[in-house]
Design a protein around this motif. Structure first.
Motif, PDB file in Angstrom:
ATOM      1  N   GLU A  52     -15.325 -90.109 -11.448  1.00  0.00           N
ATOM      2  CA  GLU A  52     -16.549 -89.456 -10.975  1.00  0.00           C
ATOM      3  C   GLU A  52     -17.701 -90.456 -10.864  1.00  0.00           C
ATOM      4  O   GLU A  52     -18.814 -90.202 -11.313  1.00  0.00           O
ATOM      5  CB  GLU A  52     -16.931 -88.316 -11.916  1.00  0.00           C
ATOM      6  CG  GLU A  52     -16.003 -87.119 -11.868  1.00  0.00           C
ATOM      7  CD  GLU A  52     -16.170 -86.282 -10.601  1.00  0.00           C
ATOM      8  OE1 GLU A  52     -17.033 -86.638  -9.762  1.00  0.00           O
ATOM      9  OE2 GLU A  52     -15.445 -85.290 -10.462  1.00  0.00           O
ATOM     10  N   PHE A  53     -17.426 -91.598 -10.230  1.00  0.00           N
ATOM     11  CA  PHE A  53     -18.466 -92.624 -10.170  1.00  0.00           C
ATOM     12  C   PHE A  53     -19.563 -92.263  -9.173  1.00  0.00           C
ATOM     13  O   PHE A  53     -20.642 -92.856  -9.192  1.00  0.00           O
ATOM     14  CB  PHE A  53     -17.839 -93.992  -9.870  1.00  0.00           C
ATOM     15  CG  PHE A  53     -17.709 -94.338  -8.404  1.00  0.00           C
ATOM     16  CD1 PHE A  53     -18.279 -95.493  -7.902  1.00  0.00           C
ATOM     17  CD2 PHE A  53     -16.994 -93.521  -7.527  1.00  0.00           C
ATOM     18  CE1 PHE A  53     -18.158 -95.835  -6.574  1.00  0.00           C
ATOM     19  CE2 PHE A  53     -16.860 -93.857  -6.208  1.00  0.00           C
ATOM     20  CZ  PHE A  53     -17.447 -95.015  -5.716  1.00  0.00           C
ATOM     21  N   GLY A  54     -19.342 -91.272  -8.326  1.00  0.00           N
ATOM     22  CA  GLY A  54     -20.397 -90.802  -7.438  1.00  0.00           C
ATOM     23  C   GLY A  54     -21.564 -90.207  -8.192  1.00  0.00           C
ATOM     24  O   GLY A  54     -22.666 -90.061  -7.644  1.00  0.00           O
ATOM     25  N   HIS A  55     -21.333 -89.864  -9.462  1.00  0.00           N
ATOM     26  CA  HIS A  55     -22.400 -89.284 -10.276  1.00  0.00           C
ATOM     27  C   HIS A  55     -22.938 -90.270 -11.302  1.00  0.00           C
ATOM     28  O   HIS A  55     -23.577 -89.860 -12.275  1.00  0.00           O
ATOM     29  CB  HIS A  55     -21.920 -87.983 -10.915  1.00  0.00           C
ATOM     30  CG  HIS A  55     -21.619 -86.936  -9.882  1.00  0.00           C
ATOM     31  ND1 HIS A  55     -22.601 -86.374  -9.101  1.00  0.00           N
ATOM     32  CD2 HIS A  55     -20.441 -86.412  -9.454  1.00  0.00           C
ATOM     33  CE1 HIS A  55     -22.049 -85.515  -8.254  1.00  0.00           C
ATOM     34  NE2 HIS A  55     -20.742 -85.529  -8.449  1.00  0.00           N
ATOM     35  N   ASN A  56     -22.686 -91.565 -11.071  1.00  0.00           N
ATOM     36  CA  ASN A  56     -23.418 -92.593 -11.809  1.00  0.00           C
ATOM     37  C   ASN A  56     -24.866 -92.588 -11.312  1.00  0.00           C
ATOM     38  O   ASN A  56     -25.118 -92.577 -10.092  1.00  0.00           O
ATOM     39  CB  ASN A  56     -22.817 -93.978 -11.565  1.00  0.00           C
ATOM     40  CG  ASN A  56     -21.477 -94.151 -12.225  1.00  0.00           C
ATOM     41  OD1 ASN A  56     -21.087 -93.376 -13.092  1.00  0.00           O
ATOM     42  ND2 ASN A  56     -20.743 -95.165 -11.801  1.00  0.00           N
ATOM     43  N   VAL A  57     -25.803 -92.580 -12.212  1.00  0.00           N
ATOM     44  CA  VAL A  57     -27.221 -92.582 -11.835  1.00  0.00           C
ATOM     45  C   VAL A  57     -27.619 -94.007 -11.443  1.00  0.00           C
ATOM     46  O   VAL A  57     -27.511 -94.937 -12.234  1.00  0.00           O
ATOM     47  CB  VAL A  57     -28.104 -92.063 -12.984  1.00  0.00           C
ATOM     48  CG1 VAL A  57     -29.585 -92.215 -12.629  1.00  0.00           C
ATOM     49  CG2 VAL A  57     -27.781 -90.602 -13.278  1.00  0.00           C
ATOM     50  N   VAL A  58     -28.071 -94.161 -10.206  1.00  0.00           N
ATOM     51  CA  VAL A  58     -28.468 -95.477  -9.704  1.00  0.00           C
ATOM     52  C   VAL A  58     -29.975 -95.594  -9.556  1.00  0.00           C
ATOM     53  O   VAL A  58     -30.508 -96.708  -9.506  1.00  0.00           O
ATOM     54  CB  VAL A  58     -27.770 -95.791  -8.357  1.00  0.00           C
ATOM     55  CG1 VAL A  58     -26.264 -95.853  -8.546  1.00  0.00           C
ATOM     56  CG2 VAL A  58     -28.121 -94.768  -7.284  1.00  0.00           C
ATOM     57  N   VAL A  59     -30.676 -94.467  -9.480  1.00  0.00           N
ATOM     58  CA  VAL A  59     -32.142 -94.444  -9.416  1.00  0.00           C
ATOM     59  C   VAL A  59     -32.618 -93.366 -10.385  1.00  0.00           C
ATOM     60  O   VAL A  59     -32.556 -92.171 -10.068  1.00  0.00           O
ATOM     61  CB  VAL A  59     -32.657 -94.136  -7.991  1.00  0.00           C
ATOM     62  CG1 VAL A  59     -34.195 -94.134  -7.986  1.00  0.00           C
ATOM     63  CG2 VAL A  59     -32.120 -95.138  -6.983  1.00  0.00           C
TER      64      VAL A  59
END
Length: 407
Positions: free
Chosen positions: A242-249
């Motif tokens: 589920e890396f699409g839900h890593n927070v990047v901002v």
């Protein structure tokens, strides 16, 4: 000391699996070649292949005249792909996409219809009805259906057949596989929808000859699946990938998961479209679909082109982190988002190569498995792979296969 009966059974199942998977990867080979490939004795190969033929998992094929140099033609063994079938379903919040396939996951019949509702019992009943309809449409004997695979977005406990959390359906701890099995009499397998795509890639796709690879699904959302050591890696609770839900901002754009700043909120198709409309309100009435956005970018609109490039670069950067962590042999990107084209994927590839550690990505293939804009059958075909892979991974057909309840 002779092995106990249970040990002999385990060994025999292992040998069946070895033979089936060699044939799956290599195609038809002779019994003599199987001895060389597997290291098993001629007697073991003869006995086990006879069992597999009795189960209609193997068939014999004669080499044609062009392949023969005279004398008796060699007999080759191959998977009997057309003797058994599987049903695959992609479950969305508003519809079900269903296919019936053979053991090669070739689609023989398909249907898409609105989801009747979100009540799990109603969904299970609708799935059972679709299974029956697919068998009629394909004109096959339903007793030859070996199982059902269901792919859906969320955290899935594949071992227990339980939907741990599917936000789009509003489900928590729903025993979907047992509910469907009760109504169909068929072995039922569920998994995260991206894992189901990886299962298809592992069996017959780009990952057929790879032990370690990543499958990335890009479209309405963003997710990944990990195949490590030839097996799907699901993690402790089914949430791996589920890396699409890593927070990047931090505190950034809103995401479909309810949080803010996730990678998906900057790289998914809905996110790209909404970002463009916010930046270019004058064009928002004309640019209402991703296809229109891509066409505008390809036509030379700097804002549209830079948006795609920046998003591709961002996704490539985060893929490089996975490369550094897992050192895969291959990355396969599928989903509706493959239509974003070179303006998105060229910067993505460049970012993977530039940001991976010490040349790990220098010769790493990043394959774009393009889908047509309106073709959702790969999702359902991937789900069918969840059932098909059991024939190869366990070396046998699941006990109780066949739609006995649906005749």
């Amino acid at each position: 000391m002779a092995p106990a009966r249970g040990d002999l059974g385990v060994l025999r199942a292992h040998n069946r699996r070895v033979i089936l998977n060699h044939l799956r990867r290599l195609g038809p080979v002779s019994r003599t070649q199987l001895v060389e490939l597997t290291g098993l004795s001629s007697a073991s190969i003869t006995g086990i292949t006879a069992e597999l033929m009795g189960d209609r998992l193997l068939t014999e094929r004669s080499v044609g005249e062009a392949g023969s140099s005279g004398g008796r033609r060699p007999i080759l063994l191959d998977i009997d792909y057309t003797a058994h079938y599987a049903v695959g379903l992609k479950l969305r919040e508003d519809r079900i996409m269903a296919v019936l396939t053979d053991l090669s996951t070739a689609v023989l019949a398909h249907v898409t219809e609105p989801l009747d509702g979100h009540d799990p019992h109603e969904v299970a009943s609708q799935i059972a009805r679709l299974c029956k309809a697919l068998s009629r449409r394909a004109r096959i004997d339903p007793t030859h259906v070996i199982g059902i695979g269901i792919g859906l977005s969320g955290v899935i406990d594949a071992l227990q057949g339980n939907v741990v959390h599917a936000p789009l359906l509003g489900w928590r701890n729903v025993p979907l596989a047992p509910l469907v099995r009760e109504r169909t009499g068929l072995p039922t397998h569920i998994d995260n929808d991206v894992n189901s795509l990886a299962a298809a890639e592992r069996l017959f796709g780009h990952g057929k000859h790879s032990a370690h690879f990543l499958t990335v699904a890009l479209g309405r959302g963003l997710g990944s699946a990990l195949v490590l050591g030839g097996e799907l890696h699901r993690g402790r609770r089914g949430g791996a990938g589920e890396f699409g839900h890593n927070v990047v901002v931090p505190d950034g754009r809103p995401c479909s998961c309810g949080r803010r700043g996730c990678l998906e909120a900057y790289t998914s198709e809905p996110a790209l479209l909404s970002q463009f409309q916010e930046r270019h309100p004058d064009l928002a009435p004309q640019i209402t679909t991703v296809n229109e956005l891509v066409t505008l970018a390809e036509g030379g609109h700097d804002g549209a082109a830079s948006l795609l490039a920046d998003a591709g670069r961002l996704l490539g950067t985060h893929l490089s982190y996975l490369v550094n962590t897992l050192d895969p042999e291959l990355i396969v990107i599928g989903g509706e988002g493959t239509r974003l084209g070179p303006l998105f994927f060229d910067p993505l590839r460049e970012a993977v190569r530039a940001r991976a550690f010490d040349g790990l990505a220098d010769d790493l293939p990043v394959v774009i498995d393009a889908w047509s804009d309106d073709d959702f059958t790969p999702w359902a075909r991937g789900a069918a792979s969840l059932a098909v892979q059991c024939a190869f991974d366990f070396g046998t057909l699941a006990e109780g296969a066949g739609m006995t309840h649906l005749r």
